[in-house]
Design an enzyme around this catalytic site. Sequence first.
Site, PDB file in Angstrom:
ATOM      1  N   HIS A   1       2.354 -12.718   4.686  1.00 47.13           N
ATOM      2  CA  HIS A   1       2.402 -11.937   6.035  1.00 47.13           C
ATOM      3  C   HIS A   1       1.761 -10.608   5.976  1.00 47.13           C
ATOM      4  CE1 HIS A   1       5.325 -13.803   8.493  1.00 47.13           C
ATOM      5  NE2 HIS A   1       6.064 -14.071   7.354  1.00 47.13           N
TER       6      HIS A   1
ATOM      7  N   LYS B   1       5.666  -6.138   7.495  1.00 41.09           N
ATOM      8  CA  LYS B   1       6.766  -7.312   7.831  1.00 41.09           C
ATOM      9  C   LYS B   1       8.094  -7.127   7.018  1.00 41.09           C
ATOM     10  CE  LYS B   1       7.948 -11.756   9.616  1.00 41.09           C
ATOM     11  NZ  LYS B   1       8.961 -11.449  10.110  1.00 41.09           N
TER      12      LYS B   1
END
Length: 169
Positions: free
Chosen positions: A159, A163
Amino acid sequence: MTKVKVLVTGAAGRMGSRIAYLTLEDPSLELAGAIEREGHPSCGADIGRLIGTKGEVGLLLSDDYFGQALQKADVVIEFTGPKVTMAHLEKVVKAGKAMVIGTTGLTDKEIAKIKEASASIPIVFSPNMSIGVNLLFKLVGEVAKVLGDEYDVEVIEAHHHHKKDAPSG
């Protein structure tokens, strides 16, 4: 045309603000409410200015989760955290509204509660809304069946650095 009235939770966050923006852009949708946690510094600001539209839209970011916005909404779109999602789920079920849940990091017990709630209200639950990722999951499952037990197939998740629960959950 009747518009679907949308309440976006976590509306000042990355996903929430994007969903609010897209809701305002879609002529078939109406942004019925945009909410954030109690005490969020942006509460009281016009959501249009917060999410980068061309100006004010006349809807203020609120921390009143279950007030008029929930009553006006047809559907609640939820991309917050597990604890908040579960609290919202309870209120949405009581209000008899539909819910879209994209929250990641839920436990098996929390997922079971979501499935249970889906017996009484419409729920779309997908911790990953990406078409590509969901297609990849299906393809990996098919590949694993064909290759059999001799192969160890795994998907590694990555990610952006913002995140909060990377990898998801």
